[in-house]
Scaffold this motif. Sequence first.
Motif, PDB file in Angstrom:
ATOM      1  N   LEU A  52     -34.161  23.424 -46.302  1.00  0.00           N
ATOM      2  CA  LEU A  52     -34.412  22.289 -45.412  1.00  0.00           C
ATOM      3  C   LEU A  52     -35.068  22.775 -44.102  1.00  0.00           C
ATOM      4  O   LEU A  52     -35.969  22.137 -43.568  1.00  0.00           O
ATOM      5  CB  LEU A  52     -33.098  21.554 -45.130  1.00  0.00           C
ATOM      6  N   ILE A  53     -34.615  23.927 -43.631  1.00  0.00           N
ATOM      7  CA  ILE A  53     -35.208  24.483 -42.406  1.00  0.00           C
ATOM      8  C   ILE A  53     -36.672  24.854 -42.655  1.00  0.00           C
ATOM      9  O   ILE A  53     -37.547  24.590 -41.832  1.00  0.00           O
ATOM     10  CB  ILE A  53     -34.383  25.695 -41.899  1.00  0.00           C
ATOM     11  N   TYR A  54     -36.938  25.406 -43.836  1.00  0.00           N
ATOM     12  CA  TYR A  54     -38.334  25.709 -44.199  1.00  0.00           C
ATOM     13  C   TYR A  54     -39.160  24.426 -44.235  1.00  0.00           C
ATOM     14  O   TYR A  54     -40.271  24.359 -43.698  1.00  0.00           O
ATOM     15  CB  TYR A  54     -38.373  26.417 -45.557  1.00  0.00           C
ATOM     16  N   LEU A  55     -38.595  23.402 -44.851  1.00  0.00           N
ATOM     17  CA  LEU A  55     -39.297  22.120 -44.974  1.00  0.00           C
ATOM     18  C   LEU A  55     -39.660  21.543 -43.606  1.00  0.00           C
ATOM     19  O   LEU A  55     -40.783  21.120 -43.372  1.00  0.00           O
ATOM     20  CB  LEU A  55     -38.389  21.158 -45.771  1.00  0.00           C
ATOM     21  N   VAL A  56     -38.696  21.545 -42.683  1.00  0.00           N
ATOM     22  CA  VAL A  56     -38.924  20.897 -41.390  1.00  0.00           C
ATOM     23  C   VAL A  56     -39.687  21.811 -40.429  1.00  0.00           C
ATOM     24  O   VAL A  56     -40.604  21.375 -39.744  1.00  0.00           O
ATOM     25  CB  VAL A  56     -37.586  20.451 -40.753  1.00  0.00           C
TER      26      VAL A  56
END
Lengths: 239, 239
Positions: B216-220
């Motif tokens: 999720l951190i990669y995505l955002v």
Amino acid sequence: MPTTKEDYAHHISQQFNNELEEVRTHFLEMGGLVEKQVADAMHALLDADSVLASSVQENDRKINAMETRVDEELVRILARRQPAASDLRMIIAIGKAITDLERIGDEAAKIARYAQALCEEGESPRGYVETRHIGNQVRVMIHDTLDAFARLDVDQALKVMQADVEIDLEYKTATRALMTYMMEDPRYISRVINVLWVLRGLERIGDHARNIAEQLIYLVKGADVRHVSYEQVEQKIHG
Amino acid sequence: MPTTKEDYAHHISQQFNNELEEVRTHFLEMGGLVEKQVADAMHALLDADSVLASSVQENDRKINAMETRVDEELVRILARRQPAASDLRMIIAIGKAITDLERIGDEAAKIARYAQALCEEGESPRGYVETRHIGNQVRVMIHDTLDAFARLDVDQALKVMQADVEIDLEYKTATRALMTYMMEDPRYISRVINVLWVLRGLERIGDHARNIAEQLIYLVKGADVRHVSYEQVEQKIHG
């Protein structure tokens, strides 16, 4: 230097092929290191070599860095090109397989940690015969699954899937034997538990090798064979 | 019906957004089922409910099917569109996270299997207090990581990463306690070993939840925070 439109298209696709080939090479290089890590972790355990055990734990960082690099390369290709079906399958298969490869690396590092704990406790514990045997089988699986990827060999991948079924059975037998050792002599419980964790790690490595083999089958055949029994997969491919 | 070129482009991109939104919805639905499976597996264990344990094992097939479907949707999008950077990150993040979600499902099914074995052996074994406690924490982690995905909430994802550090510590304490129980009364070795496997499974679930939070951190944020300590991740994000 391309001069016509066709040349240019050829040039582009040639460059694309090179990029894909490069990713596959990096994936296989990472595979080679992971294979060595598992071998070293087992040697560290069986020869009570705590220096080797440390170096395996240290080397895990290299594998992590390789995973990051391959993933970056895959994203770059996806962002710049619109790959055709078979190339897309290659990208997806490597993207999934790399995760399993990295987790095999994690298991090797954990085995090295147990090896170190067992070195410190001294005296060779029981269960090493089983561990050596399953360790050898798992190493063959990793080798074969990488070889299948290198040669795009579906039959080799099937062989890996079958090997995993055998390893799961032997793992069960081995854990039962270890349980008996513990009951016979409770003084060795903490040592035997460490051996039990090693066995569990090896069984996981077998699962990851199987996952990689499944991705190779997807790559070559376009068939998703996860969650499918060995017999059904063989049917799907040869039937 | 689009009438100008701009309308058409808008139409296409709207359709693309819908497709992506749909994949994300399916991912979250799968997450909801996985969350329930873990809860049910823990109830089956702690209440010695072998019927519930069977149904958890049975339901694992649904999760596998959901994984296959989401993966197919992702491949279809990649094959038909050339997603821009942030959409591509969404596709990659879901593609990776779905693997971890499916493996949480596998761990839940395994816990249910141990629950069944423990039901058959009868009598509540030691180690349940620790198991209940870690089980609750792990369930909160799964819930929070899915919530982070639903709301694209990086701080929530950080919270999950921090929780994993705590669980790893508690897991170590709990396994030491179980080891002591075995030494005190070797008759219970085989039962306690089953509880040990459950704990190990819970610890793995924590790792998978952490992996999902990292995606999720990669995505955002576009930052690859795997293989990075919690402190470094926080630095990277809040700098």
